[in-house]
Design a protein around this motif. Structure first.
Motif, PDB file in Angstrom:
ATOM      1  N   ARG A 108      16.718 -11.865  27.594  1.00  0.00           N
ATOM      2  CA  ARG A 108      17.383 -10.664  27.097  1.00  0.00           C
ATOM      3  C   ARG A 108      17.920 -10.908  25.695  1.00  0.00           C
ATOM      4  NH1 ARG A 108      21.160  -9.598  32.483  1.00  0.00           N
ATOM      5  NH2 ARG A 108      19.487  -8.829  33.863  1.00  0.00           N
ATOM      6  N   CYS A 115      19.953  -2.098  22.843  1.00  0.00           N
ATOM      7  CA  CYS A 115      19.290  -1.147  23.722  1.00  0.00           C
ATOM      8  C   CYS A 115      19.312   0.259  23.121  1.00  0.00           C
ATOM      9  CB  CYS A 115      19.984  -1.181  25.089  1.00  0.00           C
ATOM     10  SG  CYS A 115      19.521   0.124  26.224  1.00  0.00           S
ATOM     11  N   ASP A 116      20.458   0.665  22.637  1.00  0.00           N
ATOM     12  CA  ASP A 116      20.669   2.053  22.201  1.00  0.00           C
ATOM     13  C   ASP A 116      21.042   2.099  20.722  1.00  0.00           C
ATOM     14  OD1 ASP A 116      21.129   4.786  22.207  1.00  0.00           O
ATOM     15  OD2 ASP A 116      23.061   4.643  23.224  1.00  0.00           O
ATOM     16  N   PRO A 177      16.387   4.671  25.124  1.00  0.00           N
ATOM     17  CA  PRO A 177      16.038   3.778  26.231  1.00  0.00           C
ATOM     18  C   PRO A 177      15.626   4.534  27.487  1.00  0.00           C
ATOM     19  CG  PRO A 177      18.410   3.741  25.771  1.00  0.00           C
ATOM     20  CD  PRO A 177      17.770   4.470  24.647  1.00  0.00           C
ATOM     21  N   GLY A 364      14.268  -0.497  26.968  1.00  0.00           N
ATOM     22  CA  GLY A 364      15.627  -0.708  27.441  1.00  0.00           C
ATOM     23  C   GLY A 364      16.047   0.326  28.469  1.00  0.00           C
ATOM     24  N   GLN A 368      22.411  -0.001  30.336  1.00  0.00           N
ATOM     25  CA  GLN A 368      22.958  -1.103  29.541  1.00  0.00           C
ATOM     26  C   GLN A 368      23.651  -0.621  28.274  1.00  0.00           C
ATOM     27  OE1 GLN A 368      22.950  -3.769  31.171  1.00  0.00           O
ATOM     28  NE2 GLN A 368      21.497  -3.003  32.689  1.00  0.00           N
ATOM     29  N   GLU A 374      25.872  -5.390  25.819  1.00  0.00           N
ATOM     30  CA  GLU A 374      24.669  -4.554  25.795  1.00  0.00           C
ATOM     31  C   GLU A 374      23.457  -5.442  25.525  1.00  0.00           C
ATOM     32  OE1 GLU A 374      22.732  -0.994  22.997  1.00  0.00           O
ATOM     33  OE2 GLU A 374      24.869  -1.473  22.865  1.00  0.00           O
ATOM     34  N   VAL A 376      18.805  -5.674  25.682  1.00  0.00           N
ATOM     35  CA  VAL A 376      17.475  -5.142  25.955  1.00  0.00           C
ATOM     36  C   VAL A 376      16.625  -6.301  26.452  1.00  0.00           C
ATOM     37  CG1 VAL A 376      16.641  -5.505  23.580  1.00  0.00           C
ATOM     38  CG2 VAL A 376      15.553  -3.774  25.036  1.00  0.00           C
ATOM     39  N   GLN A 380      10.711  -5.489  27.555  1.00  0.00           N
ATOM     40  CA  GLN A 380      10.680  -4.080  27.165  1.00  0.00           C
ATOM     41  C   GLN A 380      10.185  -3.912  25.731  1.00  0.00           C
ATOM     42  OE1 GLN A 380      12.027  -0.889  28.831  1.00  0.00           O
ATOM     43  NE2 GLN A 380      11.101  -2.158  30.434  1.00  0.00           N
TER      44      GLN A 380
END
Length: 396
Positions: A108, A115-116, A177, A364, A368, A374, A376, A380
């Motif tokens: 990860r 992720c965002d 995500p 993602g 998360q 946080e 990803v 992914q």
């Protein structure tokens, strides 16, 4: 809907580049309260060096900006690949590693925005050399916005710019995500602030006063009742993660001391809608009911008592693009369908303002996002790069 393609599990040759780009992007503290221009300039230079045609759309301050990058011909209907550059604050005290440094652990990548949604932007940067080296028959428009997290404030300027092109894009893929699955709907949102003004005094004489907190609480109860009505009465769309609209209070502030009747109380509340046509009227109905029910009581004690409602922001829902002509063109490369989502995205903005049918496909999990540590999954990012390869072949 039966959209599903098997993707190879082998490591993508540009995965290392995507990870490096993500580390660079996370290092820019682009919390929505801060400028994003340094990040935008960083990305613009990178894409320009590859031959991308860049357009920067600054806000009125010049400290924030959108970036649009085109690869491929301008005289053909193209595809938008969209991601926002801002992130939510990282004020949680339990981060294992600093939030604006990328750290890799157990497959990860951790960091605010991993992720965002800087993971998607990093994949676009890693894929850009392929975009540049390919004889694209349709253009790819890479769009990076500001202030998505505080109401999709930057995206409308991009949507208008794209709409005004001699040959506008015909399809948009929003990289929010989604676990690299296909999402074909997103709720709209209206965020409101209510301010109740009453009269103050020593709380021992409270029956003579207009208690702003009391009246605010009664409005909040009305909002709660409307939310419960959505749960029981609908309308319903079972494709959504929450299959009905929601209305709830999110923040409240009022009062000055335990022995003073409060003369001010403000609170924020929101409506997340699945029926775009009724959202504004539903919101207005709650406002009208509150004023009609409470203001006469308040005015009977003080002519200065009042209630104000102000819209903080609103963004439209993203409809189901699966019946569009563009969706049919790209159906073969789109991943497995997972439904519709209750979180917001800029898909509705591109659809409503730009007239561009939109879907969500991004690396993602939304689970998360907006929390400490946080992350990803690296797998992914790998899937996202494979998807971008398939898209490149589709438009070449």
């Amino acid at each position: 809907m039966t959209v599903a393609q098997a993707k190879p599990d082998t490591t993508h040759p540009r995965l290392t580049e995507a990870k490096a780009h993500l580390g660079d992007l996370i290092a820019f503290d682009t919390v929505s309260a801060n400028p994003n221009r340094p990040l935008i300039d960083h990305m613009a230079v990178y894409f320009e060096d590859l031959g991308g045609v860049t357009t920067i759309l600054p806000d009125e301050t010049g400290e924030k900006a959108n970036l649009i990058v085109r690869f491929g011909p301008a005289d053909q209907p193209g595809v938008v690949l969209s991601g926002h550059t801002d992130v939510v604050p990282a004020l949680e005290g339990n981060w294992v590693t600093p939030p604006f440094e990328m750290h890799e652990r157990d497959g990860r990548l951790y960091g605010r925005g991993s992720c965002d949604m800087k993971g998607f932007s990093a994949c676009l940067m890693a894929a850009a050399p392929t975009f540049a080296a390919t004889d694209l028959k349709r253009p790819l428009y890479l769009c990076f916005s500001y202030d998505e997290e505080v109401g999709c404030l930057g995206a409308p300027a991009m949507a208008r710019w794209l709409k005004d092109l001699p040959v506008p894009p015909v399809f948009a893929i929003i990289g929010e995500p989604s676990d690299m699955t296909l999402v074909t709907g997103q709720k709209g949102k209206i965020a409101m602030r209510a301010t109740v003004t009453g009269t103050s005094g020593h709380s021992s004489f409270s029956p003579n006063h207009v208690n702003a907190v009391d009246y605010a609480s009664r409005i909040i109860a009305m909002i709660q009742n409307r939310g419960r009505a959505y749960e029981t009465d609908g309308p319903f769309d079972q494709d959504f993660t929450v299959p009905h609209a929601t209305m709830l209070t999110t923040m409240i502030d009022g009062g000055v001391a335990t022995n003073v009747t409060p003369d001010k109380c403000s609170f924020t509340f929101e409506l997340r809608s699945i029926d775009e046509s009724s959202a504004q009227s539903d919101m207005q109905a709650v406002i009208d009911h509150a004023k009609a029910t409470l203001l006469p009581e308040m005015k009977a004690k003080s002519d200065t008592a009042h209630i104000e409602f102000d819209q903080i922001f609103a963004y439209p829902a993203m409809g189901d693009a699966s019946d569009s002509d563009a969706f049919a063109v790209f159906r073969g490369i789109l991943p497995e369908w997972s439904g519709k989502v209750s979180y917001g995205s800029e898909g509705g903005v591109f659809e409503v303002i730009g007239g561009i049918p939109s879907v969500i496909v991004g690396p993602g999990s939304i689970k998360q996002a907006h929390k400490a540590d946080e992350f990803v999954e690296i797998s992914q990012l790998n899937k996202c790069l494979n998807f971008l390869d398939a898209l490149t072949k589709q438009v070449s």
